[in-house]
Motif scaffolding. Structure first.
Motif, PDB file in Angstrom:
ATOM      1  N   PHE A   1      -4.396   2.275   0.998  1.00  0.00           N
ATOM      2  CA  PHE A   1      -4.090   0.939   1.498  1.00  0.00           C
ATOM      3  C   PHE A   1      -3.259   1.167   2.752  1.00  0.00           C
ATOM      4  O   PHE A   1      -2.246   1.850   2.697  1.00  0.00           O
ATOM      5  CB  PHE A   1      -3.234   0.168   0.493  1.00  0.00           C
ATOM      6  CG  PHE A   1      -3.977  -0.347  -0.708  1.00  0.00           C
ATOM      7  CD1 PHE A   1      -4.634   0.504  -1.577  1.00  0.00           C
ATOM      8  CD2 PHE A   1      -3.994  -1.702  -0.976  1.00  0.00           C
ATOM      9  CE1 PHE A   1      -5.289   0.018  -2.696  1.00  0.00           C
ATOM     10  CE2 PHE A   1      -4.644  -2.196  -2.086  1.00  0.00           C
ATOM     11  CZ  PHE A   1      -5.301  -1.336  -2.943  1.00  0.00           C
TER      12      PHE A   1
ATOM     13  N   SER B   1      -8.394   1.605  10.450  1.00  0.00           N
ATOM     14  CA  SER B   1      -9.510   0.692  10.151  1.00  0.00           C
ATOM     15  C   SER B   1     -10.842   1.413  10.199  1.00  0.00           C
ATOM     16  O   SER B   1     -11.705   1.186   9.353  1.00  0.00           O
ATOM     17  CB  SER B   1      -9.527  -0.474  11.137  1.00  0.00           C
ATOM     18  OG  SER B   1      -8.378  -1.252  10.972  1.00  0.00           O
TER      19      SER B   1
ATOM     20  N   TYR C   1      -8.626   0.281   2.108  1.00  0.00           N
ATOM     21  CA  TYR C   1      -8.275  -1.100   2.405  1.00  0.00           C
ATOM     22  C   TYR C   1      -7.320  -1.137   3.592  1.00  0.00           C
ATOM     23  O   TYR C   1      -6.376  -0.359   3.642  1.00  0.00           O
ATOM     24  CB  TYR C   1      -7.579  -1.746   1.199  1.00  0.00           C
ATOM     25  CG  TYR C   1      -8.434  -1.768  -0.043  1.00  0.00           C
ATOM     26  CD1 TYR C   1      -9.265  -2.845  -0.319  1.00  0.00           C
ATOM     27  CD2 TYR C   1      -8.410  -0.704  -0.943  1.00  0.00           C
ATOM     28  CE1 TYR C   1     -10.053  -2.871  -1.462  1.00  0.00           C
ATOM     29  CE2 TYR C   1      -9.200  -0.719  -2.090  1.00  0.00           C
ATOM     30  CZ  TYR C   1     -10.008  -1.797  -2.337  1.00  0.00           C
ATOM     31  OH  TYR C   1     -10.794  -1.815  -3.469  1.00  0.00           O
ATOM     32  N   THR C   2      -7.563  -2.050   4.529  1.00  0.00           N
ATOM     33  CA  THR C   2      -6.648  -2.219   5.656  1.00  0.00           C
ATOM     34  C   THR C   2      -6.207  -3.683   5.718  1.00  0.00           C
ATOM     35  O   THR C   2      -6.952  -4.596   5.349  1.00  0.00           O
ATOM     36  CB  THR C   2      -7.271  -1.802   6.996  1.00  0.00           C
ATOM     37  OG1 THR C   2      -8.470  -2.537   7.217  1.00  0.00           O
ATOM     38  CG2 THR C   2      -7.557  -0.309   7.016  1.00  0.00           C
ATOM     39  N   PHE C   3      -4.977  -3.851   6.195  1.00  0.00           N
ATOM     40  CA  PHE C   3      -4.361  -5.176   6.224  1.00  0.00           C
ATOM     41  C   PHE C   3      -3.656  -5.390   7.556  1.00  0.00           C
ATOM     42  O   PHE C   3      -3.096  -4.462   8.120  1.00  0.00           O
ATOM     43  CB  PHE C   3      -3.329  -5.302   5.089  1.00  0.00           C
ATOM     44  CG  PHE C   3      -3.917  -5.059   3.731  1.00  0.00           C
ATOM     45  CD1 PHE C   3      -4.464  -6.107   3.007  1.00  0.00           C
ATOM     46  CD2 PHE C   3      -3.950  -3.780   3.203  1.00  0.00           C
ATOM     47  CE1 PHE C   3      -5.030  -5.873   1.764  1.00  0.00           C
ATOM     48  CE2 PHE C   3      -4.507  -3.541   1.958  1.00  0.00           C
ATOM     49  CZ  PHE C   3      -5.047  -4.589   1.234  1.00  0.00           C
TER      50      PHE C   3
ATOM     51  N   LYS D   1      -1.642 -10.232   0.419  1.00  0.00           N
ATOM     52  CA  LYS D   1      -2.996  -9.692   0.219  1.00  0.00           C
ATOM     53  C   LYS D   1      -2.927  -8.262  -0.321  1.00  0.00           C
ATOM     54  O   LYS D   1      -3.733  -7.870  -1.159  1.00  0.00           O
ATOM     55  CB  LYS D   1      -3.798  -9.726   1.529  1.00  0.00           C
ATOM     56  CG  LYS D   1      -4.309 -11.083   1.899  1.00  0.00           C
ATOM     57  CD  LYS D   1      -5.221 -11.020   3.113  1.00  0.00           C
ATOM     58  CE  LYS D   1      -5.758 -12.395   3.458  1.00  0.00           C
ATOM     59  NZ  LYS D   1      -6.698 -12.359   4.578  1.00  0.00           N
TER      60      LYS D   1
ATOM     61  N   ALA E   1      -4.425  -7.131  -3.894  1.00  0.00           N
ATOM     62  CA  ALA E   1      -5.383  -6.021  -3.962  1.00  0.00           C
ATOM     63  C   ALA E   1      -4.899  -4.930  -4.921  1.00  0.00           C
ATOM     64  O   ALA E   1      -5.689  -4.364  -5.674  1.00  0.00           O
ATOM     65  CB  ALA E   1      -5.628  -5.452  -2.566  1.00  0.00           C
TER      66      ALA E   1
ATOM     67  N   LEU F   1      -7.098  -4.084  -8.407  1.00  0.00           N
ATOM     68  CA  LEU F   1      -7.870  -2.837  -8.365  1.00  0.00           C
ATOM     69  C   LEU F   1      -7.967  -2.278  -9.786  1.00  0.00           C
ATOM     70  O   LEU F   1      -7.039  -1.638 -10.275  1.00  0.00           O
ATOM     71  CB  LEU F   1      -7.207  -1.823  -7.425  1.00  0.00           C
ATOM     72  CG  LEU F   1      -7.965  -0.524  -7.191  1.00  0.00           C
ATOM     73  CD1 LEU F   1      -9.312  -0.781  -6.528  1.00  0.00           C
ATOM     74  CD2 LEU F   1      -7.139   0.414  -6.329  1.00  0.00           C
TER      75      LEU F   1
ATOM     76  N   LYS G   1     -13.583   4.302  -5.786  1.00  0.00           N
ATOM     77  CA  LYS G   1     -12.964   4.455  -4.465  1.00  0.00           C
ATOM     78  C   LYS G   1     -12.326   5.841  -4.314  1.00  0.00           C
ATOM     79  O   LYS G   1     -12.346   6.423  -3.236  1.00  0.00           O
ATOM     80  CB  LYS G   1     -11.918   3.364  -4.226  1.00  0.00           C
ATOM     81  CG  LYS G   1     -12.486   1.981  -4.071  1.00  0.00           C
ATOM     82  CD  LYS G   1     -12.992   1.798  -2.679  1.00  0.00           C
ATOM     83  CE  LYS G   1     -13.288   0.367  -2.344  1.00  0.00           C
ATOM     84  NZ  LYS G   1     -13.923   0.258  -1.038  1.00  0.00           N
TER      85      LYS G   1
END
Length: 179
Positions: free
Chosen positions: A109, A117, A125-127, A134, A138, A142, A150
């Motif tokens: 993450f 990205s 996952y990118t934010f 978020k 997540a 998960l 993953k």
């Protein structure tokens, strides 16, 4: 399991790992990490592990183990025993910690910075900055099946793209194209 016992960490929880050389470096986003830990302090499935120099008081955060220093040859233990790596760096050029986490099969993450990205597309996952809720959702959502899938994708990516042989080939290709 043995590594978790060695470091006195819960065996049946998802371990979320964070690492930064110095937590007072605001660029590393430690405040975001600690806010997430605080908001999830009553979650029964998640446990947090952080490594780095700090001057913070962790009183009341029973879901966090802080390690101030570890020899470089032991840091791989922490990646290996973790399930998720959380990179909250605000400004970074594809942090090495992200690549180390992928190599260990961690689900990563990360904040959208540097090349995160591009590297994490489809495997992590990118934010955006400000998407702390978020990230929290997540982490909570998960499930074990998706975590395992993953994790395998992370390791497969690392074996394909991050080996010394492959990186050497990529550099040779770049230099060949320049000549």
């Amino acid at each position: 399991i043995n590594l978790r016992k060695k470091y006195n960490l819960p065996i049946n929880k998802k371990i979320v790992f964070f690492s930064a050389q110095d937590f007072s470096d605001k660029r590393k986003g430690y405040k975001i990490f600690i806010d997430i830990v605080n908001k999830l302090k009553n979650n029964r499935d998640l446990y947090f592990l952080s490594l780095g120099k700090n001057k913070y008081n962790f009183e009341g955060l029973y879901n966090l183990k802080q390690i101030d220093f570890l020899d470089h040859d032991k840091i791989s233990d922490l990646y290996s025993l973790s399930d998720i790596f959380l990179c909250t760096s605000l400004i970074d050029n594809l942090p090495l910690t992200v690549l180390e986490a992928l190599s260990s099969g961690n689900v990563v993450f990360s904040m959208k910075n540097g090349g995160a990205s591009e590297v994490l597309k489809g495997i992590g996952y990118t934010f955006k900055l400000g998407e702390k809720n978020k990230i929290i959702n997540a982490l909570i959502n998960l499930d074990k099946k998706k975590l395992k899938k993953k994790s395998l994708q992370s390791r497969k990516f690392a074996l394909k793209n991050l080996t010394a042989t492959n990186i050497k080939k990529q550099y040779n290709d770049i230099f060949s194209n320049l000549i």
